[in-house]
Write an enzyme that holds these catalytic residues in place. Structure first.
Site, mmCIF file in Angstrom:
data_model
loop_
_atom_site.group_PDB
_atom_site.id
_atom_site.type_symbol
_atom_site.label_atom_id
_atom_site.label_comp_id
_atom_site.label_asym_id
_atom_site.label_seq_id
_atom_site.Cartn_x
_atom_site.Cartn_y
_atom_site.Cartn_z
ATOM 1 C CB CYS A 124 4.726 42.986 8.235
ATOM 2 S SG CYS A 124 3.968 44.480 7.561
ATOM 3 C CB CYS B 97 5.124 49.330 12.936
ATOM 4 S SG CYS B 97 4.204 49.574 11.401
ATOM 5 C CB CYS C 91 4.769 45.717 14.740
ATOM 6 S SG CYS C 91 3.880 44.274 14.113
ATOM 7 C CB CYS D 227 -10.995 41.858 14.311
ATOM 8 S SG CYS D 227 -12.206 42.814 15.213
ATOM 9 C CB CYS E 61 -13.503 43.993 12.146
ATOM 10 S SG CYS E 61 -12.234 45.283 12.237
ATOM 11 C CB CYS F 58 -12.004 49.833 13.652
ATOM 12 S SG CYS F 58 -11.058 49.356 15.105
ATOM 13 N NE ARG G 207 -12.602 46.851 20.131
ATOM 14 C CZ ARG G 207 -12.759 47.001 18.828
ATOM 15 N NH1 ARG G 207 -11.719 47.104 18.046
ATOM 16 N NH2 ARG G 207 -13.967 47.051 18.310
HETATM 17 S S1 SF4 Z 1 1.824 46.971 12.655
HETATM 18 FE FE1 SF4 Z 1 3.109 45.170 12.154
HETATM 19 S S2 SF4 Z 1 1.859 44.005 10.738
HETATM 20 FE FE2 SF4 Z 1 0.974 46.058 10.799
HETATM 21 S S3 SF4 Z 1 1.979 47.207 9.160
HETATM 22 FE FE3 SF4 Z 1 3.221 47.568 10.992
HETATM 23 S S4 SF4 Z 1 4.821 45.966 10.929
HETATM 24 FE FE4 SF4 Z 1 3.177 45.334 9.516
#
Ligand code: SF4
Length: 335
Positions: free
Chosen positions: A74, A78, A81, A118, A149, A209, A281
């Site tokens: 990705c 984040c 993540c 989901c 979802c 959600c 949740r």
């Molecule tokens: S949480 Fe992970 S998968 Fe989702 S946008 Fe952020 S880096 Fe990408």
């Protein structure tokens, strides 16, 4: 004997009395949310459970299953993540799954007791051509009699409309944390981007959600800020996932101190009081959570869990452990 259902602390505080009516409100202030967090633990849990019973059968737990339909690589950064291409958490990037394989997984999830399926893709936002495949997945999963979802990143208004037309019931898009703390966790998008996607989803008529993650090094004021932001949306999200950070090696938050369990339970209780008619949740982080902490979360008003051995790329309790826990507590799957 005196009625002790209202503690002296609550009776003396007119601001709190207003907060504890159990009515659905959208004018929550940060100070009100903070005051809920600052209640004594017994007062907070009692009020959350009382309000929970105004809106829900307290024995019922909604069960969702989450599948990663496109893993890793990705472009977003984040900090929590393992799927971000900016971190080296050992997640191997894969392609978007085939429709038939996703529908097979959904069939198995239904057989295991899920009523919502989901589908999560590690994208900043989907390309229009990917949506053809996603829409086919939504249609296939729906045909099994499951709620659908998806969580695919940021959406434009036309993309949200396409997903609605395919029959998507819910779209997940978390606010993650407070507006003030957001920049500490993500630099590749801003809070307003999240709010814009939520608006497109809501305008398309798809259920929302939306929740966040705690234990990322934020303070209680940020947890209060996150819940104030969620509870002040024009319509409360129908589902509010509260995640406890899973500290994954290779991500910038791997070395974060663990959040105290009682503070996590408090966050659940405050979410329940502030969004009394929403499903709250228990999401990521249950793998390392004791049964007693999970039981306190149910007592505090959580009424939904993710079920299945994996949550995207991180571990989740074995399904038979969950069934055993629900049995021990006398809880039943929501139908
Ligand atoms: S949480 Fe992970 S998968 Fe989702 S946008 Fe952020 S880096 Fe990408």
């Amino acid at each position: 004997m005196d009625d002790r259902t209202q503690s002296p602390m609550l009776a003396a505080n007119p601001v709190l009395a207003h907060c504890l009516s159990g009515a659905v409100r959208h004018d929550w202030t940060r100070a009100e949310i903070q005051a809920l967090f600052d209640l004594s633990f017994p007062d907070l849990i009692f009020q959350a459970q009382r309000i929970h019973r105004q809106h829900f059968d307290p024995r019922e737990v909604q069960i969702s299953t989450l599948l990663s339909i496109k893993t890793g690589g990705c472009p977003e950064d984040c900090a929590y993540c393992p799927q971000s291409a900016h971190h080296d958490a050992g997640v191997v990037a894969g392609k978007l799954m085939e429709v038939a394989a996703v529908v097979d997984e959904a069939r198995a999830a239904k057989a295991a007791g899920a009523n919502r399926f989901c589908m999560g893709a590690a994208w900043r936002s989907p390309r229009d051509r990917d949506l053809d495949q996603i829409c086919a997945m939504v249609e296939g999963v729906r045909a099994l009699g499951l709620e659908t979802c998806a969580t695919l990143g940021m959406l434009t208004a036309p993309q949200a409309a396409r997903l609605r037309d395919a029959g998507l019931d819910y779209y997940n898009h978390n606010l993650d944390t407070s507006p003030e703390f957001y920049g500490e966790i993500i630099s590749t998008r801003v809070y307003q981007d999240r709010l814009d996607t939520l608006e497109h989803v809501r305008a398309a008529g798809i259920h929302v959600c939306c929740g966040g993650i705690v234990g990322m090094g934020e303070g209680r004021q940020d947890r209060a800020g996150m819940i104030a932001a969620l509870a002040s949306l024009p319509a409360h999200p129908e589902s509010v996932p509260i995640n406890l950070l899973v500290r994954v090696e290779g991500t910038p938050l791997a070395g974060e101190d663990a959040l105290e369990s009682f503070e996590f339970v408090r966050t659940i209780a405050v979410a329940r009081i502030a969004m009394p008619a929403s499903m709250v949740r228990l999401s990521a982080g249950r793998e390392d959570m004791s049964e007693e902490t999970q039981a306190l979360c149910f007592l505090a008003g959580a009424n939904s869990i993710f079920h299945g051995p994996k949550l995207l790329t991180t571990p989740n309790p074995e399904p038979k452990r969950d069934i055993a826990l629900l049995d021990k507590l006398g809880l039943v799957p929501m139908r």
